[in-house]
Design a protein around this motif. Structure first.
Motif, PDB file in Angstrom:
ATOM      1  N   ILE A  90       0.923   6.270   3.626  1.00  0.00           N
ATOM      2  CA  ILE A  90      -0.112   5.370   4.174  1.00  0.00           C
ATOM      3  C   ILE A  90       0.444   4.686   5.426  1.00  0.00           C
ATOM      4  N   GLN A  91       1.675   4.256   5.313  1.00  0.00           N
ATOM      5  CA  GLN A  91       2.311   3.580   6.451  1.00  0.00           C
ATOM      6  C   GLN A  91       2.369   4.512   7.674  1.00  0.00           C
ATOM      7  N   GLU A  92       2.665   5.776   7.429  1.00  0.00           N
ATOM      8  CA  GLU A  92       2.714   6.742   8.547  1.00  0.00           C
ATOM      9  C   GLU A  92       1.350   6.838   9.234  1.00  0.00           C
ATOM     10  N   GLU A  93       0.299   6.963   8.425  1.00  0.00           N
ATOM     11  CA  GLU A  93      -1.061   7.057   9.004  1.00  0.00           C
ATOM     12  C   GLU A  93      -1.383   5.805   9.809  1.00  0.00           C
ATOM     13  N   ILE A  94      -1.045   4.665   9.219  1.00  0.00           N
ATOM     14  CA  ILE A  94      -1.348   3.397   9.879  1.00  0.00           C
ATOM     15  C   ILE A  94      -0.583   3.271  11.200  1.00  0.00           C
ATOM     16  N   MET A  95       0.683   3.688  11.170  1.00  0.00           N
ATOM     17  CA  MET A  95       1.481   3.580  12.396  1.00  0.00           C
ATOM     18  C   MET A  95       0.920   4.482  13.494  1.00  0.00           C
ATOM     19  N   ASP A  96       0.405   5.647  13.109  1.00  0.00           N
ATOM     20  CA  ASP A  96      -0.228   6.520  14.122  1.00  0.00           C
ATOM     21  C   ASP A  96      -1.405   5.805  14.777  1.00  0.00           C
ATOM     22  N   VAL A  97      -2.194   5.124  13.956  1.00  0.00           N
ATOM     23  CA  VAL A  97      -3.360   4.404  14.488  1.00  0.00           C
ATOM     24  C   VAL A  97      -2.907   3.247  15.374  1.00  0.00           C
ATOM     25  N   LEU A  98      -1.936   2.494  14.899  1.00  0.00           N
ATOM     26  CA  LEU A  98      -1.462   1.341  15.685  1.00  0.00           C
ATOM     27  C   LEU A  98      -0.844   1.801  17.024  1.00  0.00           C
ATOM     28  N   LYS A  99      -0.174   2.952  16.990  1.00  0.00           N
ATOM     29  CA  LYS A  99       0.429   3.464  18.236  1.00  0.00           C
ATOM     30  C   LYS A  99      -0.653   3.870  19.234  1.00  0.00           C
ATOM     31  N   LYS A 100      -1.758   4.412  18.688  1.00  0.00           N
ATOM     32  CA  LYS A 100      -2.884   4.744  19.575  1.00  0.00           C
ATOM     33  C   LYS A 100      -3.378   3.465  20.260  1.00  0.00           C
ATOM     34  N   MET A 101      -3.443   2.384  19.487  1.00  0.00           N
ATOM     35  CA  MET A 101      -4.000   1.144  20.034  1.00  0.00           C
ATOM     36  C   MET A 101      -2.998   0.415  20.933  1.00  0.00           C
ATOM     37  N   PHE A 102      -1.732   0.392  20.523  1.00  0.00           N
ATOM     38  CA  PHE A 102      -0.783  -0.491  21.223  1.00  0.00           C
ATOM     39  C   PHE A 102       0.415   0.233  21.849  1.00  0.00           C
ATOM     40  N   GLY A 103       0.382   1.554  21.830  1.00  0.00           N
ATOM     41  CA  GLY A 103       1.461   2.313  22.470  1.00  0.00           C
ATOM     42  C   GLY A 103       2.583   2.634  21.494  1.00  0.00           C
ATOM     43  N   ASN A 104       3.450   3.566  21.921  1.00  0.00           N
ATOM     44  CA  ASN A 104       4.489   4.068  21.009  1.00  0.00           C
ATOM     45  C   ASN A 104       5.639   3.094  20.800  1.00  0.00           C
ATOM     46  N   ASP A 105       5.677   2.102  21.649  1.00  0.00           N
ATOM     47  CA  ASP A 105       6.838   1.225  21.641  1.00  0.00           C
ATOM     48  C   ASP A 105       6.641   0.026  20.706  1.00  0.00           C
ATOM     49  N   ILE A 106       6.226   0.286  19.521  1.00  0.00           N
ATOM     50  CA  ILE A 106       5.996  -0.832  18.581  1.00  0.00           C
ATOM     51  C   ILE A 106       6.948  -0.681  17.392  1.00  0.00           C
ATOM     52  N   PRO A 107       7.344  -1.803  16.774  1.00  0.00           N
ATOM     53  CA  PRO A 107       8.317  -1.701  15.672  1.00  0.00           C
ATOM     54  C   PRO A 107       7.680  -1.184  14.378  1.00  0.00           C
ATOM     55  N   GLU A 108       8.519  -0.637  13.550  1.00  0.00           N
ATOM     56  CA  GLU A 108       8.074  -0.229  12.201  1.00  0.00           C
ATOM     57  C   GLU A 108       7.857  -1.487  11.352  1.00  0.00           C
ATOM     58  N   PRO A 109       6.925  -1.447  10.408  1.00  0.00           N
ATOM     59  CA  PRO A 109       6.760  -2.633   9.551  1.00  0.00           C
ATOM     60  C   PRO A 109       7.959  -2.824   8.620  1.00  0.00           C
ATOM     61  N   GLU A 110       8.181  -4.077   8.271  1.00  0.00           N
ATOM     62  CA  GLU A 110       9.254  -4.367   7.307  1.00  0.00           C
ATOM     63  C   GLU A 110       8.762  -4.118   5.887  1.00  0.00           C
ATOM     64  N   GLU A 111       7.463  -4.286   5.712  1.00  0.00           N
ATOM     65  CA  GLU A 111       6.913  -4.083   4.365  1.00  0.00           C
ATOM     66  C   GLU A 111       5.426  -3.786   4.444  1.00  0.00           C
ATOM     67  N   ILE A 112       4.954  -3.022   3.482  1.00  0.00           N
ATOM     68  CA  ILE A 112       3.522  -2.728   3.385  1.00  0.00           C
ATOM     69  C   ILE A 112       3.064  -3.078   1.966  1.00  0.00           C
ATOM     70  N   LEU A 113       1.854  -3.597   1.861  1.00  0.00           N
ATOM     71  CA  LEU A 113       1.319  -3.964   0.547  1.00  0.00           C
ATOM     72  C   LEU A 113      -0.053  -3.311   0.393  1.00  0.00           C
ATOM     73  N   VAL A 114      -0.141  -2.378  -0.549  1.00  0.00           N
ATOM     74  CA  VAL A 114      -1.384  -1.619  -0.735  1.00  0.00           C
ATOM     75  C   VAL A 114      -1.977  -1.897  -2.120  1.00  0.00           C
ATOM     76  N   PRO A 115      -3.019  -2.713  -2.218  1.00  0.00           N
ATOM     77  CA  PRO A 115      -3.660  -2.900  -3.523  1.00  0.00           C
ATOM     78  C   PRO A 115      -4.369  -1.605  -3.930  1.00  0.00           C
ATOM     79  N   ARG A 116      -4.366  -1.319  -5.213  1.00  0.00           N
ATOM     80  CA  ARG A 116      -5.031  -0.096  -5.674  1.00  0.00           C
ATOM     81  C   ARG A 116      -6.111  -0.464  -6.695  1.00  0.00           C
ATOM     82  N   TRP A 117      -7.182  -1.035  -6.177  1.00  0.00           N
ATOM     83  CA  TRP A 117      -8.258  -1.537  -7.044  1.00  0.00           C
ATOM     84  C   TRP A 117      -8.954  -0.420  -7.806  1.00  0.00           C
ATOM     85  N   TRP A 118      -9.081   0.725  -7.156  1.00  0.00           N
ATOM     86  CA  TRP A 118      -9.853   1.811  -7.773  1.00  0.00           C
ATOM     87  C   TRP A 118      -9.130   2.390  -8.987  1.00  0.00           C
TER      88      TRP A 118
END
Ligand code: FAD
Length: 493
Positions: free
Chosen positions: A386-414
């Motif tokens: 999920i983090q990989e997909e999100i980083m691809d989207v964020l890079k599209k928006m803000f360029g490749n020069d952005i840091p990796e997240p320190e942590e991701i939190l994914v609730p799984r309600w379903w």
């Protein structure tokens, strides 16, 4: 708690707690609340994320309208920090699929069309309601087609998503127009939505309510009548009473039970009702001649089919906020930047983003909201994917020069067996009569939960009023038997 209380309440979310409080306040204090989780709250669920309180479930309260909103008032009484969500500037904050912002005037024009379309849908819905024909309903998408401006481009789709899916958690294609629009939540309570971001969490609203009738020490409820970590697996009911069995082998008896679990849980096999609420009518090779008891059972089953159908035909939608903590901020901040949208050819692909620079300054936390099939797809993947997909989207928006997240939190309600989704949504083809049946008691089993309160369906306010309404219904029955319409009640279509 007494060994055999008058009422057992299953679930200690907003509706279960309100049902219990209403019973208590009316003098029926001989109650027992069984909750599967280790704390109260249900879909109001605050957690710690890298030193900050974030809300996995309910986040916004609505206020400032003609009708006062209890939850908003309690938030005020407790001095909880709430922030008015300003969506006014999204025209300057929509990113293209391949990056770069849409020009402001292009977005403004698209927003104008969306607004006019929304107004058309509202008046068309009013016309349908005025027609007086119960069955006259269409999906929101059909009313958009009548308007002749169906969103098809990535930009139009993300704006439409913002108008509809972001509230309903399902697309206009499946959502009932007549039972969704107008959105009474905003009509009654105001169109100001306040984002709650307080270290005590949204949960503190519910704890405040619970403390009014349950014994407690500071913020911790310690009352014999509330049992946590009790997963109900079986409800036996007869005209004499109910018997509730939990996963740890305990058994409880009562005169009545109120079931406050989500409609998603009711659709699953977590709780077995005995006798069963049958799924379909009988087309069995009947032995002949039929014994009277068998015929009686078949007829009883057919009578009760209405309930199962009402449960299975309703929708439990999925709405997920994914939180990311970064070492530093790389997104625009300052006034009117809080919300930004990502337009993609695939509707609902990581579409709505929010930064928390105002609420939690310096936290460097972002979150993205996904819904429906995308939310289901995403939550089945490991966090790293999920983090990989999100980083691809964020890079599209803000360029490749952005840091990796320190942590991701994914609730799984379903996939969470105690919720099976986030909140209910009214599907096209589901009649108001069916909805009445959804909350109607069966024998000594009463039902509440946000899904049973149509005016504010899905919202925490619906859960609030549903708990009160169902408890009042049961109180009436306890006082005068003639109001016990769940007993041997059968409504067929
Ligand atoms: P629940 O909270 O689901 O309560 C039912 C309880 O039953 C739960 O505690 C569960 O653990 C328990 N339970 C389930 N199965 C069993 C079992 N077998 N035995 C015992 N206990 C069981 N509303 C808003 O007003 N504003 C918002 O911004 C908002 N955002 C939301 C965002 C998300 C991601 C989600 C998930 C919800 C959001 N909502 C929002 C909706 C709101 O949170 C719900 O409508 C409300 O909390 C539902 O309360 P409830 O009592 O009906 O159900």
């Amino acid at each position: 708690a007494s060994p055999s209380p008058t009422v057992i309440i299953i679930g200690a979310g907003m509706s279960g707690i309100l049902a219990a409080k209403t019973l208590h306040d009316s003098g029926i204090q001989d109650i027992l609340i069984l909750e599967a989780n280790s704390k109260i709250g249900g879909r109001i669920h605050s957690v710690q994320f890298r030193g900050h309180t974030v809300e996995l479930g309910a986040n916004w309260v609505i206020g400032g309208g003609p009708r006062s909103n209890h939850l908003y008032e309690i938030a005020g009484k407790l001095n909880l920090k709430t922030y008015l969500s300003d969506y006014g500037n999204i025209s300057a904050n929509i990113y293209k699929q391949e990056g770069g912002l849409y020009p402001k005037q292009v977005v403004s024009a698209a927003l104008e069309v969306a607004e006019t379309r929304d107004q058309f849908c509202t008046s068309f819905s009013a016309r349908l309601s005025a027609s007086g024909h119960n069955h006259d309903d269409v999906s929101i998408l059909v009313s958009q087609r009548l308007f002749k401006e169906v969103p098809t481009t990535p930009l139009d789709m993300v704006i439409d998503y913002f108008y509809n899916d972001y509230e309903d958690a399902e697309p206009p294609r499946v959502t009932s127009l007549k039972n969704t629009i107008p959105r009474y939540e905003f009509l009654d309570f105001g169109d100001q939505t306040y984002f709650l971001a307080d270290s005590r969490g949204f949960e503190s609203i519910l704890i405040y309510i619970a403390k009014q009738f349950l014994s407690h020490k500071h913020e911790v409820i310690r009352d014999q009548r509330l049992k946590l970590n009790k997963v109900v697996r079986e409800i036996n009911y007869s005209k004499n009473g109910v018997q509730v069995k939990t996963e740890d082998g305990s058994m409880y008896q009562a005169k009545y039970v109120i079931v406050s679990v989500s409609v998603g849980v009711l659709q699953s096999d977590l709780i077995v009702f005995k006798p069963h609420l049958p799924v379909s009518s009988f087309i069995l090779p009947f032995p002949l001649p039929l014994p009277f008891s068998f015929i009686k059972q078949v007829l009883l089953n057919l009578k009760q089919q209405w309930k199962t159908q009402a449960i299975y035909e309703f929708d439990m939608a999925v709405y997920t906020k994914i939180f990311l903590k970064f070492p530093s901020k790389f997104w625009p901040s300052g006034p009117e930047t809080e919300f930004f949208l990502y337009a993609h050819e695939k509707r609902g692909y990581y579409p709505i983003w929010q930064h928390l620079e105002t609420e939690l300054p310096g936290s460097n936390i972002l979150f993205v909201t996904v819904t429906d099939e995308e939310a289901k797809r995403i939550e089945q993947q490991p966090d790293i994917k999920i983090q990989e997909e999100i980083m691809d989207v964020l890079k599209k928006m803000f360029g490749n020069d952005i840091p990796e997240p320190e942590e991701i939190l994914v609730p799984r309600w379903w996939s969470n067996r105690f919720f099976k989704g986030s909140f209910s949504n009214w599907p096209i083809g589901y009649s108001q009569r069916r909805h009445m049946q959804l909350k109607e008691p069966v024998g000594r089993i009463y039902f509440c939960g946000e899904h049973t309160y149509s005016r504010y369906l899905g919202y925490a306010d619906a859960a609030y009023f549903a708990g009160i309404e169902t408890a009042n219904h049961l109180i009436k029955c306890l006082k005068h038997e003639k109001y016990c319409n769940g007993h041997d009640r059968h409504s067929t279509k």
